[in-house]
Motif scaffolding. Structure first.
Motif, PDB file in Angstrom:
ATOM      1  N   VAL A 198      -7.525 -11.922  -0.094  1.00 58.79           N
ATOM      2  CA  VAL A 198      -7.781 -10.984   1.015  1.00 58.79           C
ATOM      3  C   VAL A 198      -6.487 -10.233   1.369  1.00 58.79           C
ATOM      4  O   VAL A 198      -6.514  -9.048   1.717  1.00 58.79           O
ATOM      5  CB  VAL A 198      -8.382 -11.713   2.240  1.00 58.79           C
ATOM      6  CG1 VAL A 198      -8.606 -10.738   3.396  1.00 58.79           C
ATOM      7  CG2 VAL A 198      -9.701 -12.384   1.875  1.00 58.79           C
ATOM      8  N   GLU A 199      -5.351 -10.913   1.269  1.00 64.50           N
ATOM      9  CA  GLU A 199      -4.068 -10.229   1.506  1.00 64.50           C
ATOM     10  C   GLU A 199      -3.890  -9.081   0.508  1.00 64.50           C
ATOM     11  O   GLU A 199      -3.396  -8.011   0.849  1.00 64.50           O
ATOM     12  CB  GLU A 199      -2.899 -11.215   1.392  1.00 64.50           C
ATOM     13  CG  GLU A 199      -2.815 -12.155   2.587  1.00 64.50           C
ATOM     14  CD  GLU A 199      -1.630 -13.112   2.500  1.00 64.50           C
ATOM     15  OE1 GLU A 199      -0.822 -12.990   1.566  1.00 64.50           O
ATOM     16  OE2 GLU A 199      -1.526 -13.973   3.384  1.00 64.50           O
ATOM     17  N   ILE A 200      -4.288  -9.312  -0.726  1.00 61.23           N
ATOM     18  CA  ILE A 200      -4.181  -8.258  -1.746  1.00 61.23           C
ATOM     19  C   ILE A 200      -5.093  -7.080  -1.365  1.00 61.23           C
ATOM     20  O   ILE A 200      -4.695  -5.917  -1.438  1.00 61.23           O
ATOM     21  CB  ILE A 200      -4.492  -8.819  -3.150  1.00 61.23           C
ATOM     22  CG1 ILE A 200      -3.362  -9.763  -3.574  1.00 61.23           C
ATOM     23  CG2 ILE A 200      -4.666  -7.690  -4.174  1.00 61.23           C
ATOM     24  CD1 ILE A 200      -3.621 -10.568  -4.837  1.00 61.23           C
ATOM     25  N   LEU A 201      -6.300  -7.390  -0.906  1.00 55.82           N
ATOM     26  CA  LEU A 201      -7.207  -6.318  -0.450  1.00 55.82           C
ATOM     27  C   LEU A 201      -6.589  -5.575   0.728  1.00 55.82           C
ATOM     28  O   LEU A 201      -6.757  -4.362   0.880  1.00 55.82           O
ATOM     29  CB  LEU A 201      -8.564  -6.881  -0.037  1.00 55.82           C
ATOM     30  CG  LEU A 201      -9.405  -7.593  -1.102  1.00 55.82           C
ATOM     31  CD1 LEU A 201     -10.767  -7.974  -0.513  1.00 55.82           C
ATOM     32  CD2 LEU A 201      -9.590  -6.732  -2.338  1.00 55.82           C
ATOM     33  N   GLY A 202      -5.839  -6.294   1.564  1.00 58.30           N
ATOM     34  CA  GLY A 202      -5.208  -5.703   2.744  1.00 58.30           C
ATOM     35  C   GLY A 202      -4.151  -4.665   2.404  1.00 58.30           C
ATOM     36  O   GLY A 202      -3.791  -3.842   3.247  1.00 58.30           O
ATOM     37  N   LEU A 203      -3.670  -4.666   1.184  1.00 57.04           N
ATOM     38  CA  LEU A 203      -2.674  -3.668   0.786  1.00 57.04           C
ATOM     39  C   LEU A 203      -3.252  -2.254   0.857  1.00 57.04           C
ATOM     40  O   LEU A 203      -2.527  -1.294   1.097  1.00 57.04           O
ATOM     41  CB  LEU A 203      -2.192  -3.939  -0.650  1.00 57.04           C
ATOM     42  CG  LEU A 203      -1.341  -5.186  -0.866  1.00 57.04           C
ATOM     43  CD1 LEU A 203      -1.117  -5.426  -2.347  1.00 57.04           C
ATOM     44  CD2 LEU A 203      -0.002  -5.040  -0.151  1.00 57.04           C
ATOM     45  N   THR A 204      -4.549  -2.142   0.612  1.00 56.39           N
ATOM     46  CA  THR A 204      -5.164  -0.805   0.600  1.00 56.39           C
ATOM     47  C   THR A 204      -6.191  -0.620   1.705  1.00 56.39           C
ATOM     48  O   THR A 204      -6.741   0.467   1.843  1.00 56.39           O
ATOM     49  CB  THR A 204      -5.845  -0.538  -0.766  1.00 56.39           C
ATOM     50  OG1 THR A 204      -6.647  -1.674  -1.089  1.00 56.39           O
ATOM     51  CG2 THR A 204      -4.816  -0.305  -1.855  1.00 56.39           C
ATOM     52  N   ASP A 205      -6.493  -1.678   2.451  1.00 53.87           N
ATOM     53  CA  ASP A 205      -7.472  -1.562   3.540  1.00 53.87           C
ATOM     54  C   ASP A 205      -6.964  -2.354   4.747  1.00 53.87           C
ATOM     55  O   ASP A 205      -7.049  -3.588   4.774  1.00 53.87           O
ATOM     56  CB  ASP A 205      -8.826  -2.100   3.060  1.00 53.87           C
ATOM     57  CG  ASP A 205      -9.914  -1.915   4.104  1.00 53.87           C
ATOM     58  OD1 ASP A 205      -9.585  -1.729   5.293  1.00 53.87           O
ATOM     59  OD2 ASP A 205     -11.092  -1.964   3.726  1.00 53.87           O
ATOM     60  N   PRO A 206      -6.448  -1.629   5.764  1.00 51.56           N
ATOM     61  CA  PRO A 206      -5.831  -2.306   6.912  1.00 51.56           C
ATOM     62  C   PRO A 206      -6.792  -3.209   7.682  1.00 51.56           C
ATOM     63  O   PRO A 206      -6.357  -4.107   8.398  1.00 51.56           O
ATOM     64  CB  PRO A 206      -5.330  -1.166   7.798  1.00 51.56           C
ATOM     65  CG  PRO A 206      -5.828   0.090   7.213  1.00 51.56           C
ATOM     66  CD  PRO A 206      -6.370  -0.179   5.858  1.00 51.56           C
ATOM     67  N   LEU A 207      -8.114  -2.995   7.541  1.00 61.40           N
ATOM     68  CA  LEU A 207      -9.056  -3.859   8.248  1.00 61.40           C
ATOM     69  C   LEU A 207      -8.951  -5.317   7.788  1.00 61.40           C
ATOM     70  O   LEU A 207      -9.108  -6.242   8.571  1.00 61.40           O
ATOM     71  CB  LEU A 207     -10.484  -3.359   8.065  1.00 61.40           C
ATOM     72  CG  LEU A 207     -10.937  -2.321   9.075  1.00 61.40           C
ATOM     73  CD1 LEU A 207     -12.339  -1.835   8.756  1.00 61.40           C
ATOM     74  CD2 LEU A 207     -10.889  -2.861  10.495  1.00 61.40           C
TER      75      LEU A 207
END
Ligand code: RP5
Length: 175
Positions: A135-144
């Motif tokens: 999820v942290e990796i997803l957070g790189l491109t999606d601040p939500l």
């Protein structure tokens, strides 16, 4: 707490286990992904029992919209490394504690990838951390997703501070 977001169905995280016997280790991580409504999929694919299906999965992963792969395996755990060989998506390995060597075989197999094809590794049976890292990796491109992780950490901190408060009130013998 779950941060509200638009429902999305295309999987972003691919969770691959080498055997159905690995699934219980991934349960706590999968529960988090489900609770937060992170689009994910779970597959049972083996690097040695279904090698061509595993290879095709990794080859097509990026095109299918996946952003990160979590691969859990025990014993001679080559699954994360084999998947990583077929994709440039980040692969997070979860070494499973099992067999005669208690998981040290899986841990070394995943951590000691030869140079050139990296695999990130969490600790033995650390399916929850693998999910959080994904999820942290997803957070790189999606601040939500970053908001979601921040809320989770705040809840976690509150849990510790509540216990500390109770301990201070009741003493260490009856926390
Ligand atoms: C690995 O061998 C799997 O990841 C599993 O941890 C281990 C044993 O598999 P089963 O014999 O339980 O299917 O490939």
């Amino acid at each position: 707490m779950k941060i509200p977001r638009e429902p999305k169905t295309t999987p972003l995280i691919g969770v691959v286990v080498g055997s159905d016997s690995d699934l219980p280790v991934m349960k706590s991580g999968l529960e988090i992904l489900e609770r937060w409504e992170v689009p994910f999929e779970v597959r049972i694919l083996s690097a040695h029992r279904t090698p061509s299906v595993a290879a095709d999965y990794a080859k097509n992963a990026k095109e299918r919209g996946l952003k990160v792969i979590i691969a859990a395996a025990g014993m001679a755990a080559h699954l994360p490394g084999v998947l990583a060989a077929y994709t440039t998506l980040p692969v997070i390995g979860v070494p499973i504690a099992s067999g005669q060597l208690g998981g040290m075989d899986a841990l070394y197999a995943i951590v000691q990838m030869p140079p050139g094809i990296p695999v990130a590794s969490v600790g033995l049976n650390a399916g929850k951390n693998a999910a959080l890292l994904a999820v942290e990796i997803l957070g790189l491109t999606d601040p939500l997703w970053q908001e979601q992780l921040k809320a989770y950490r705040e809840e976690q901190a509150k849990g510790v501070l509540d216990k500390d408060q109770r301990l201070r009130e009741s003493g260490w013998k009856e926390p």
